[in-house]
Write an enzyme that holds these catalytic residues in place. Sequence first.
Site, PDB file in Angstrom:
ATOM      1  N   TYR A 106    -123.963  -6.734  22.754  1.00  0.00           N
ATOM      2  CA  TYR A 106    -122.713  -7.499  22.733  1.00  0.00           C
ATOM      3  C   TYR A 106    -121.684  -6.886  23.691  1.00  0.00           C
ATOM      4  O   TYR A 106    -121.096  -7.579  24.532  1.00  0.00           O
ATOM      5  CB  TYR A 106    -122.117  -7.576  21.304  1.00  0.00           C
ATOM      6  CG  TYR A 106    -120.697  -8.034  21.391  1.00  0.00           C
ATOM      7  CD1 TYR A 106    -120.412  -9.376  21.628  1.00  0.00           C
ATOM      8  CD2 TYR A 106    -119.634  -7.125  21.352  1.00  0.00           C
ATOM      9  CE1 TYR A 106    -119.111  -9.806  21.808  1.00  0.00           C
ATOM     10  CE2 TYR A 106    -118.342  -7.537  21.533  1.00  0.00           C
ATOM     11  CZ  TYR A 106    -118.082  -8.877  21.757  1.00  0.00           C
ATOM     12  OH  TYR A 106    -116.782  -9.296  21.959  1.00  0.00           O
ATOM     13  N   SER A 123    -119.404   1.559   5.525  1.00  0.00           N
ATOM     14  CA  SER A 123    -119.924   0.195   5.465  1.00  0.00           C
ATOM     15  C   SER A 123    -121.042   0.050   4.436  1.00  0.00           C
ATOM     16  O   SER A 123    -121.123  -0.952   3.746  1.00  0.00           O
ATOM     17  CB  SER A 123    -120.385  -0.261   6.847  1.00  0.00           C
ATOM     18  OG  SER A 123    -121.190   0.721   7.429  1.00  0.00           O
ATOM     19  N   ASP A 170    -120.121 -12.236  19.287  1.00  0.00           N
ATOM     20  CA  ASP A 170    -119.706 -11.431  18.136  1.00  0.00           C
ATOM     21  C   ASP A 170    -119.855 -12.307  16.887  1.00  0.00           C
ATOM     22  O   ASP A 170    -120.340 -13.445  16.966  1.00  0.00           O
ATOM     23  CB  ASP A 170    -118.277 -10.909  18.327  1.00  0.00           C
ATOM     24  CG  ASP A 170    -117.239 -12.022  18.224  1.00  0.00           C
ATOM     25  OD1 ASP A 170    -117.626 -13.213  18.230  1.00  0.00           O
ATOM     26  OD2 ASP A 170    -116.047 -11.702  18.109  1.00  0.00           O
ATOM     27  N   LEU A 214    -108.369   4.228  12.498  1.00  0.00           N
ATOM     28  CA  LEU A 214    -109.161   3.045  12.872  1.00  0.00           C
ATOM     29  C   LEU A 214    -110.516   3.019  12.164  1.00  0.00           C
ATOM     30  O   LEU A 214    -111.143   1.980  12.062  1.00  0.00           O
ATOM     31  CB  LEU A 214    -109.420   3.032  14.384  1.00  0.00           C
ATOM     32  CG  LEU A 214    -108.473   2.224  15.250  1.00  0.00           C
ATOM     33  CD1 LEU A 214    -108.905   2.309  16.698  1.00  0.00           C
ATOM     34  CD2 LEU A 214    -108.434   0.764  14.814  1.00  0.00           C
ATOM     35  N   GLY A 215    -110.982   4.191  11.710  1.00  0.00           N
ATOM     36  CA  GLY A 215    -112.287   4.243  11.041  1.00  0.00           C
ATOM     37  C   GLY A 215    -113.432   4.199  12.039  1.00  0.00           C
ATOM     38  O   GLY A 215    -113.219   4.069  13.257  1.00  0.00           O
ATOM     39  N   TYR A 216    -114.637   4.307  11.523  1.00  0.00           N
ATOM     40  CA  TYR A 216    -115.840   4.268  12.363  1.00  0.00           C
ATOM     41  C   TYR A 216    -115.689   5.220  13.558  1.00  0.00           C
ATOM     42  O   TYR A 216    -115.744   4.817  14.722  1.00  0.00           O
ATOM     43  CB  TYR A 216    -116.131   2.841  12.860  1.00  0.00           C
ATOM     44  CG  TYR A 216    -116.338   1.867  11.736  1.00  0.00           C
ATOM     45  CD1 TYR A 216    -117.573   1.770  11.099  1.00  0.00           C
ATOM     46  CD2 TYR A 216    -115.296   1.070  11.290  1.00  0.00           C
ATOM     47  CE1 TYR A 216    -117.757   0.887  10.041  1.00  0.00           C
ATOM     48  CE2 TYR A 216    -115.477   0.199  10.229  1.00  0.00           C
ATOM     49  CZ  TYR A 216    -116.707   0.112   9.617  1.00  0.00           C
ATOM     50  OH  TYR A 216    -116.888  -0.753   8.572  1.00  0.00           O
ATOM     51  N   GLN A 224    -115.692  -4.121  14.280  1.00  0.00           N
ATOM     52  CA  GLN A 224    -115.372  -3.809  12.874  1.00  0.00           C
ATOM     53  C   GLN A 224    -113.891  -3.540  12.622  1.00  0.00           C
ATOM     54  O   GLN A 224    -113.534  -2.883  11.655  1.00  0.00           O
ATOM     55  CB  GLN A 224    -116.193  -2.604  12.379  1.00  0.00           C
ATOM     56  CG  GLN A 224    -117.660  -2.946  12.277  1.00  0.00           C
ATOM     57  CD  GLN A 224    -118.521  -1.822  12.778  1.00  0.00           C
ATOM     58  OE1 GLN A 224    -118.198  -1.155  13.744  1.00  0.00           O
ATOM     59  NE2 GLN A 224    -119.642  -1.610  12.136  1.00  0.00           N
ATOM     60  N   GLU A 238    -113.154  -3.762  23.595  1.00  0.00           N
ATOM     61  CA  GLU A 238    -114.361  -4.235  22.907  1.00  0.00           C
ATOM     62  C   GLU A 238    -114.867  -3.210  21.899  1.00  0.00           C
ATOM     63  O   GLU A 238    -115.305  -3.557  20.813  1.00  0.00           O
ATOM     64  CB  GLU A 238    -115.462  -4.576  23.924  1.00  0.00           C
ATOM     65  CG  GLU A 238    -115.164  -5.811  24.753  1.00  0.00           C
ATOM     66  CD  GLU A 238    -114.948  -7.059  23.908  1.00  0.00           C
ATOM     67  OE1 GLU A 238    -115.481  -7.130  22.793  1.00  0.00           O
ATOM     68  OE2 GLU A 238    -114.225  -7.950  24.371  1.00  0.00           O
TER      69      GLU A 238
END
Length: 354
Positions: free
Chosen positions: A119, A298, A137, A79-81, A41, A36
């Site tokens: 979430y 983002s 989501d 993967l970013g973030y 994103q 999850e």
Amino acid sequence: MDADRVRAALLSWYRHARRDLPWRATRDPYAVLVAEVMLQQTRVEQALPYYRRFLSRFPTVGHLAAADPDEVLAGWEGLGYYRRALQLHAAAREMAARYGGRVPDDEEALRSLPGIGPYTAAAVLSIAYGRPRPALDGNALRVLARLTAEAEPIDRADVRERLRRVAERLLCRDDPGGFNQALMELGATVCLPRRPRCGDCPLAPACAARAAGLADRLPRRRPRAAPAEERRVAALARDGAGRVLLGRRPPGGLLGGLWELPAAAVGGAAELARYARERWGLPLEPGPMAGELELRFSHRVWRVEVFRACAPPGLPPPREGAEYVAFAWADLEAPAAWPMPPALRRWLQENHGR
Ligand code: SF4
């Protein structure tokens, strides 16, 4: 809308149409949590290899909690973030310390962990523990908004709450995890954002947007501001052994915990040198321009002008409150030791052979 019919049609469709994804083959709460967090994103196809690798490297909460943050960031690179990775790591440490290495099955406890919002908590509770919580989501929200022909923007809190109540009414009490995944799967594969495939949709007979001819115009969103652009100047310094000078960003915030070329939002190379001396205690001697680099987030874009520079072999210790918690000469032949934004790594490889 007949909730029993919608539920039955959705679950029956999901039984034969669902994609075979590794996180659907497990009810291990930790594996569900990792999936999850990764899928926030990130597209499923992109997350798949990372998920497998991450779980084989850190198969339990205990393994993740015992890992060094650098190892975790290295497993996440691309993967970013990155904040998600650091927060998952921090959550694992808390679960190891407070819950005996278990993922808690209680909403309040889950929500108190770093990076776990409504979430993710609902997804873990419903999928791993069978609790009746709707997990909404973006895909699930889109399906619900169309099903009910919701005319107001779905990024408004009151509208989300309205849709959550619809989901609660539809939720299957015997298999809430299956129901939540079915709704998200329908959004991901049939009720597509631009061209919903209403002809293949099990919910078509009950869908208000379809009946009104609005399927491809809903849901609405509030207009989004364009990402803010920030101009930055960075120094590309090498030592005699070909190592590159990097600064490490503090955990939290943009690029939290990652390494980058020392940079600041200043007007040019001379100004960066002055800034580096005064703010970081780092004497930099500026040289010619080396190229340009773009880093996208983002809500923000960094356009970075990179200048060559000379720096002394002995690097200063970090200063309280500065943009970097460490400086180092990095041997980029060992990339796992220096987690950094992929765009910067590509730029260094393409422009400078490292
Ligand atoms: Fe989405 Fe069309 Fe199905 Fe309605 S009928 S839920 S718009 S795919």
